[in-house]
Design a protein around this motif. Structure first.
Motif, PDB file in Angstrom:
ATOM      1  N   VAL A 388      19.678  -4.656   4.145  1.00 40.60           N
ATOM      2  CA  VAL A 388      18.636  -3.216   3.475  1.00 40.60           C
ATOM      3  C   VAL A 388      18.839  -2.471   4.010  1.00 40.60           C
ATOM      4  O   VAL A 388      18.962  -3.409   5.151  1.00 40.60           O
ATOM      5  CB  VAL A 388      18.185  -4.169   2.355  1.00 40.60           C
ATOM      6  CG1 VAL A 388      17.005  -5.023   2.694  1.00 40.60           C
ATOM      7  CG2 VAL A 388      17.960  -3.376   1.248  1.00 40.60           C
ATOM      8  N   LYS A 389      17.851  -1.486   3.650  1.00 37.73           N
ATOM      9  CA  LYS A 389      17.471  -0.564   4.552  1.00 37.73           C
ATOM     10  C   LYS A 389      15.810  -1.590   4.735  1.00 37.73           C
ATOM     11  O   LYS A 389      15.670  -1.129   4.043  1.00 37.73           O
ATOM     12  CB  LYS A 389      17.590   0.472   4.337  1.00 37.73           C
ATOM     13  CG  LYS A 389      16.338   1.576   5.456  1.00 37.73           C
ATOM     14  CD  LYS A 389      16.542   3.342   4.947  1.00 37.73           C
ATOM     15  CE  LYS A 389      15.687   3.721   5.565  1.00 37.73           C
ATOM     16  NZ  LYS A 389      15.739   5.225   5.150  1.00 37.73           N
ATOM     17  N   CYS A 390      15.450  -1.176   6.319  1.00 36.05           N
ATOM     18  CA  CYS A 390      14.299  -2.327   5.906  1.00 36.05           C
ATOM     19  C   CYS A 390      13.148  -1.032   6.243  1.00 36.05           C
ATOM     20  O   CYS A 390      12.220  -0.814   5.354  1.00 36.05           O
ATOM     21  CB  CYS A 390      14.476  -3.138   7.434  1.00 36.05           C
ATOM     22  SG  CYS A 390      12.467  -4.270   7.365  1.00 36.05           S
ATOM     23  N   SER A 391      12.747  -0.811   7.541  1.00 41.31           N
ATOM     24  CA  SER A 391      11.955   0.524   7.430  1.00 41.31           C
ATOM     25  C   SER A 391      12.507   1.951   8.699  1.00 41.31           C
ATOM     26  O   SER A 391      13.407   1.521   9.267  1.00 41.31           O
ATOM     27  CB  SER A 391      10.967  -0.095   8.036  1.00 41.31           C
ATOM     28  OG  SER A 391      10.007   1.085   8.867  1.00 41.31           O
ATOM     29  N   ASN A 392      11.676   2.794   8.324  1.00 40.36           N
ATOM     30  CA  ASN A 392      11.940   3.699   9.365  1.00 40.36           C
ATOM     31  C   ASN A 392      11.703   3.348  10.959  1.00 40.36           C
ATOM     32  O   ASN A 392      11.741   4.143  11.842  1.00 40.36           O
ATOM     33  CB  ASN A 392      12.051   4.742   9.206  1.00 40.36           C
ATOM     34  CG  ASN A 392      13.015   5.977   7.195  1.00 40.36           C
ATOM     35  OD1 ASN A 392      14.266   5.732   8.177  1.00 40.36           O
ATOM     36  ND2 ASN A 392      12.340   6.891   7.178  1.00 40.36           N
ATOM     37  N   GLU A 393      10.610   3.244  10.604  1.00 38.31           N
ATOM     38  CA  GLU A 393       9.400   3.019  11.882  1.00 38.31           C
ATOM     39  C   GLU A 393       9.980   1.244  12.446  1.00 38.31           C
ATOM     40  O   GLU A 393      10.692   0.442  12.018  1.00 38.31           O
ATOM     41  CB  GLU A 393       8.102   2.442  11.148  1.00 38.31           C
ATOM     42  CG  GLU A 393       7.756   3.524  10.386  1.00 38.31           C
ATOM     43  CD  GLU A 393       7.914   5.061  11.524  1.00 38.31           C
ATOM     44  OE1 GLU A 393       7.662   4.284  13.065  1.00 38.31           O
ATOM     45  OE2 GLU A 393       7.303   6.370  11.024  1.00 38.31           O
ATOM     46  N   ALA A 394       9.509   0.845  13.964  1.00 35.58           N
ATOM     47  CA  ALA A 394       9.917  -0.534  14.184  1.00 35.58           C
ATOM     48  C   ALA A 394       9.402  -1.718  13.680  1.00 35.58           C
ATOM     49  O   ALA A 394       8.253  -1.825  12.617  1.00 35.58           O
ATOM     50  CB  ALA A 394       9.001  -0.098  15.359  1.00 35.58           C
ATOM     51  N   VAL A 395      10.508  -3.015  13.566  1.00 39.17           N
ATOM     52  CA  VAL A 395       9.997  -3.658  12.985  1.00 39.17           C
ATOM     53  C   VAL A 395      10.127  -4.906  14.072  1.00 39.17           C
ATOM     54  O   VAL A 395      11.336  -4.941  14.946  1.00 39.17           O
ATOM     55  CB  VAL A 395      11.775  -4.325  12.102  1.00 39.17           C
ATOM     56  CG1 VAL A 395      10.846  -5.681  10.969  1.00 39.17           C
ATOM     57  CG2 VAL A 395      11.742  -3.621  11.097  1.00 39.17           C
ATOM     58  N   ILE A 408      12.048 -13.680   2.048  1.00 41.54           N
ATOM     59  CA  ILE A 408      12.163 -13.015   3.640  1.00 41.54           C
ATOM     60  C   ILE A 408      10.696 -12.006   3.883  1.00 41.54           C
ATOM     61  O   ILE A 408       9.881 -11.040   2.988  1.00 41.54           O
ATOM     62  CB  ILE A 408      12.824 -12.833   4.112  1.00 41.54           C
ATOM     63  CG1 ILE A 408      14.561 -13.482   3.725  1.00 41.54           C
ATOM     64  CG2 ILE A 408      12.626 -12.017   5.866  1.00 41.54           C
ATOM     65  CD1 ILE A 408      15.691 -13.107   4.195  1.00 41.54           C
ATOM     66  N   VAL A 409       9.992 -12.762   4.584  1.00 40.31           N
ATOM     67  CA  VAL A 409       8.826 -11.789   4.836  1.00 40.31           C
ATOM     68  C   VAL A 409       9.259 -10.982   6.706  1.00 40.31           C
ATOM     69  O   VAL A 409       9.819 -11.360   7.559  1.00 40.31           O
ATOM     70  CB  VAL A 409       7.586 -11.991   5.343  1.00 40.31           C
ATOM     71  CG1 VAL A 409       6.150 -11.204   5.736  1.00 40.31           C
ATOM     72  CG2 VAL A 409       7.569 -13.000   3.709  1.00 40.31           C
ATOM     73  N   THR A 410       9.172  -9.224   6.862  1.00 44.83           N
ATOM     74  CA  THR A 410       9.369  -8.307   7.638  1.00 44.83           C
ATOM     75  C   THR A 410       8.028  -7.546   7.935  1.00 44.83           C
ATOM     76  O   THR A 410       7.247  -7.256   6.915  1.00 44.83           O
ATOM     77  CB  THR A 410      10.323  -7.335   7.299  1.00 44.83           C
ATOM     78  OG1 THR A 410      10.128  -6.811   6.357  1.00 44.83           O
ATOM     79  CG2 THR A 410      11.888  -8.049   7.403  1.00 44.83           C
ATOM     80  N   CYS A 411       7.765  -7.495   9.309  1.00 39.36           N
ATOM     81  CA  CYS A 411       6.294  -6.804   9.791  1.00 39.36           C
ATOM     82  C   CYS A 411       6.992  -5.775  10.489  1.00 39.36           C
ATOM     83  O   CYS A 411       7.846  -5.987  11.552  1.00 39.36           O
ATOM     84  CB  CYS A 411       5.651  -7.656   9.834  1.00 39.36           C
ATOM     85  SG  CYS A 411       5.452  -8.545  11.095  1.00 39.36           S
ATOM     86  N   GLY A 412       5.994  -4.818  10.856  1.00 37.91           N
ATOM     87  CA  GLY A 412       6.338  -3.434  11.907  1.00 37.91           C
ATOM     88  C   GLY A 412       5.212  -2.238  11.773  1.00 37.91           C
ATOM     89  O   GLY A 412       4.293  -3.030  11.281  1.00 37.91           O
TER      90      GLY A 412
END
Length: 836
Positions: A388-395, A408-412
């Protein structure tokens, strides 16, 4: 000649230039503003300089072609017509040929030069100049950098004809740095468009002529080798090999969560393309070397044996793309188990993590594409389960929930997402900050024993998110001053947070009450990552590339340290198992190759570029990028003296074998010579050697300290009597000189090290072993090559070793040839290889 010159006038339309020069708008009588008039004058000067440069380029090419034609005619007279004529020597039909007069062959015309861009109003836009103007001499090599591929290629030789011009300090090659990503072996170099010429051997004159970018480089051989030399003979591989023994450095500057303690007692981390397993107690290192470019992330499986590491994309020496991918490997055997994502990931793999509650059968990864795609894999089957597309910004981080495999947890930057894996797809829930001010960056994430998610952000807050929800259940405002770069949950339930700006390590109890606070000493830098170690100890990785071991009460000791900016300077002690490195981070470190620890470190005011030990070992000279050089006492690191020569970088610092002279090679094209006395403590300037038309790259002294050999950026080989600063032009006087060292990349004894199609800048460092049986090189593709010495057969075979992920800037054998030291440029690593 008139035909050739007239052909150049048709290549460049000067009407717009003349119109611009006759314009009176920039004069004092003009109604234009002063600033506009100044800008107009600057543009006018720029255009006139471009016109001069074009005319000089044309003239230089005319003379070059005359030389080629004469050389070709001489060859034909001696050997008859040749089979393969390079495409550049084909002649175009001249006016005389078209009119029927074909008694004389036509002069070749120069290919059409690229015209400068023109804007809509017809004004020619000035180009930025790179390097100095070309010399009008055909025998003079191009004085601009060989790395500048857009310059007109002109042939040259080692013989001097005509006047010369020093190179401009604005040369883009002046720092010899690589373009593009710091992570990549990719030099962006292309092989020569035309088929490279093979070397030529002249038995009559006793020389071999090789060609770099089409330019001849003539290398005279010792007299006693002329009769027996055969250019077609094949060289042998060296009898000895290299084995990676130790890697100095750690990548904490721009990577996170890359430091763990294994049950074996080994600390695992990475630098360049090597993953290091370091047993601090036993002072042993093992290395996983399966990657072919920069490693960017690391995860340890719940079994504490299996490890996954992700790397960046790169380019091989032959120009092929190397795909970013994840390698899963066994930390005991160091065998690769699985390779994931070849052709799927884009640019780099920046975050990876194993699942925890299902035996670690899943692995999640985030790449560095524009969409920062999050993917989930069954790593044992090498199957992708979801993406899946996560983010346009840095992860910055991605991790599985400890008790729920499907979360799953993602942050950025500007985001915190909770992902749920449902029937092959990932469903997103955004973290709701509600009354809490949303931070610009969520920098790190971990989990509590009860399944709560804990985050640290750029506002210095620690936020607790209730299990199974996307809402804040607890907030610790102002836990740190500035960003929180790391969070670590210890086995006993203590939470440890590491601060960036405040460099503090803070421990919190189960109710998020502060237990202890300690500040990391300033020289070590901000905290990048925190990992649990043995007992009450913790491991800390910092942004200044230190790995520290200590407790939550203080007393931190560095177990690994490295440079923090591009690394070029390397010198070995003449009698001890020690070597010195210095780099653009302004740090100078003397290392002990036996204990693998620094003897001392020192910070100076300028970025350092080069170094050299006095023959006694009592002092070491450091060259900087500003023209300043200093001498330090090897034992005390005290400053002995400081001098300045020119204003450009000093690429080489080389003491004579007898210790009575110091030669300094500069990017201003001069070699500065100093007389040395009092065991390296007193210096008096003898003069400067003037004659090179490009920056000095390498220097070697003769065994008797009477002669000096130099290479320059335009592939020149010159010889000098340094005590008089006079150039030696006699071939007979120099061909049989015995040289104390062999660091010059051009010369008869080393020309076999050049690969086919090289542009002359691929080899950065060369060193001959003291027993004169081995020759080692460091190249622009992150490789260390080991050759037999002498290396005087074309395309000599070599043993090739990887590990560096950037250009290898320098190589040097220790005083007893037991080890080899290599330094990486952008990867900032130092590698110690055992000679076996």
């Amino acid at each position: 000649m008139e035909d050739v010159v007239s052909s150049y006038s048709s290549l460049y339309d000067t009407s717009s230039l003349l119109q611009f020069c006759n314009d009176d708008s920039a004069s004092a009588a003009s109604s234009m503003e002063v600033t506009d008039r100044i800008a107009s004058l600057e543009q006018r000067v720029q255009m006139q300089e471009d016109e001069l440069q074009l005319l000089k380029s044309a003239l230089a090419d005319v003379v070059r072609r005359l030389n080629i034609s004469e050389e070709q005619q001489a060859m034909q007279n001696r050997k008859g017509p040749t089979k393969d004529q390079p495409s550049t020597k084909k002649t175009a039909p001249s006016e005389a040929a078209r009119s029927g007069n074909v008694s004389k062959p036509a002069r070749p015309l120069m290919p059409t030069l690229p015209l400068r861009p023109v804007v809509n109003n017809g004004t020619v836009l000035p180009k930025k100049t790179s390097g100095s103007l070309p010399s009008p001499s055909g025998a003079r090599k191009d004085t601009s950098s060989p790395a500048n591929k857009s310059t007109v290629k002109r042939a040259g030789s080692t013989e001097r004809v005509g006047p010369m011009r020093r190179e401009s300090p604005g040369d883009p090659k002046s720092s010899r740095t690589r373009t593009g990503s710091t992570s990549s072996n990719s030099s962006g170099k292309k092989t020569s468009e035309s088929k490279p010429k093979d070397p030529v051997f002249s038995a009559e004159e006793g020389y071999v002529k090789m060609f770099l970018r089409g330019r001849p480089v003539t290398m005279y051989m010792p007299k006693d080798q002329v009769e027996s030399y055969n250019l077609e003979a094949k060289a042998d591989l060296p009898a000895k090999k290299l084995k990676l023994d130790w890697v100095y450095g750690y990548r904490g500057r721009d990577c996170r969560s890359n430091l763990y303690l294994l049950p074996t007692g080994e600390t695992v981390y990475f630098i360049a393309s090597v993953v290091v397993l370091y047993n601090v107690e036993e002072q042993l290192q093992r290395h996983y070397t399966g990657h072919n470019d920069d490693v960017k992330c690391l995860a340890v499986h719940p079994d504490k044996i299996t490890i996954a590491t992700g790397q960046v994309a790169g380019t091989s020496p032959d120009g092929k793309q190397l795909c970013p991918h994840v390698r899963v490997w066994d930390s005991v055997s160091l065998n690769t188990l699985h390779v994931l994502g070849m052709g799927f990931f884009d640019r780099a793999v920046t975050c990876i993590a194993f699942s925890k509650s299902n035996g670690g059968s899943n692995l999640c990864a985030v790449d560095d594409s524009n969409d920062h795609v999050l993917s989930v894999w069954d790593w044992q089957k090498e199957e992708r389960l979801a993406e899946v597309k996560c983010s346009n910004e840095a992860v910055f981080a991605a991790d599985f929930h400890p008790t729920d495999t499907n979360i799953i947890v993602t942050c950025g930057k500007s985001h915190l997402y909770f992902w749920t894996l449902e029937s092959g797809s990932l469903v997103k829930k955004q973290g709701l900050f509600e009354k809490q001010e949303k931070p610009k960056f969520v920098l790190c994430v971990t989990f509590s024993e009860n399944g709560d998610t804990i985050t640290g952000d750029s506002s210095g807050n620690i936020l607790v998110w209730g299990k199974g929800t996307n809402r804040i259940s607890c907030a610790i405002q102002g836990a740190h001053e500035g960003g929180i770069f790391a969070l670590c949950m210890l086995r006993n339930g203590t939470l440890v947070s590491g601060g960036g700006k405040d460099r503090k390590l803070v421990s919190w109890d189960g109710n998020y009450q502060k237990i202890q606070e300690v500040e990391i000493p300033e020289p070590y830098g901000p905290v990048r990552t925190v990992a649990e170690s043995k007992g009450e100890c913790v491991l800390i990785g910092t942004t200044r590339n230190y790995v520290l071991q200590g407790t939550l009460y203080g007393e931190f000791n560095p177990i690994t340290q490295g440079h923090t900016d591009e690394l070029w300077g390397l010198a070995v002690h003449p009698s001890k198992p020690q070597f010195l490195t210095c780099g653009h981070d302004k740090h100078i470190t003397l290392w002990d190759s036996s204990s693998h620890h620094p003897v001392w470190s020192k910070t100076i005011e300028d970025a350092a570029q080069s170094a050299g030990f006095h023959s006694s070992g009592a002092v070491v000279a450091i060259g900087t990028q500003t023209g300043r050089w200093l001498v330090l006492d090897t034992e005390t690191k005290d400053l002995v003296t400081v001098h300045t020569d020119g204003s450009e970088q000093l690429s080489v610092m080389r003491y004579s074998p007898d210790g009575h002279f110091l030669a300094i090679g500069s990017h201003d094209n001069y070699i500065y010579i100093y007389g040395v006395s009092d065991n390296g403590r007193k210096y008096s300037r003898v003069g400067k050697c003037s004659g090179h038309s490009s920056f000095i790259t390498h220097l070697d002294w003769s065994v008797d300290s009477q002669y000096l050999m130099s290479n320059s950026g335009d592939y020149e080989i010159l010889y000098w009597i340094p005590s008089a600063c006079k150039q030696v032009v006699s071939v007979e006087a120099t061909r049989d000189i015995e040289w104390a060292s062999c660091t010059c990349t051009l010369g008869f004894q080393v020309f076999g090290l050049w690969p086919e199609g090289s542009d002359g800048t691929d080899i950065n460092g060369v060193c001959r072993s003291h027993e004169k049986k081995l020759l080692v090189t460091g190249d622009d593709f992150g490789k260390v090559h080991l050759f037999s010495y002498p290396c005087s057969q074309f395309r000599a075979p070599s043993h090739i070793y990887g590990g560096h992920s950037s250009h290898v800037t320098n190589v040097n054998f220790l005083h007893d040839d037991s080890y080899l030291i290599s330094t990486g440029g952008k990867d900032m690593s130092i590698m110690q290889w055992r000679v076996v």
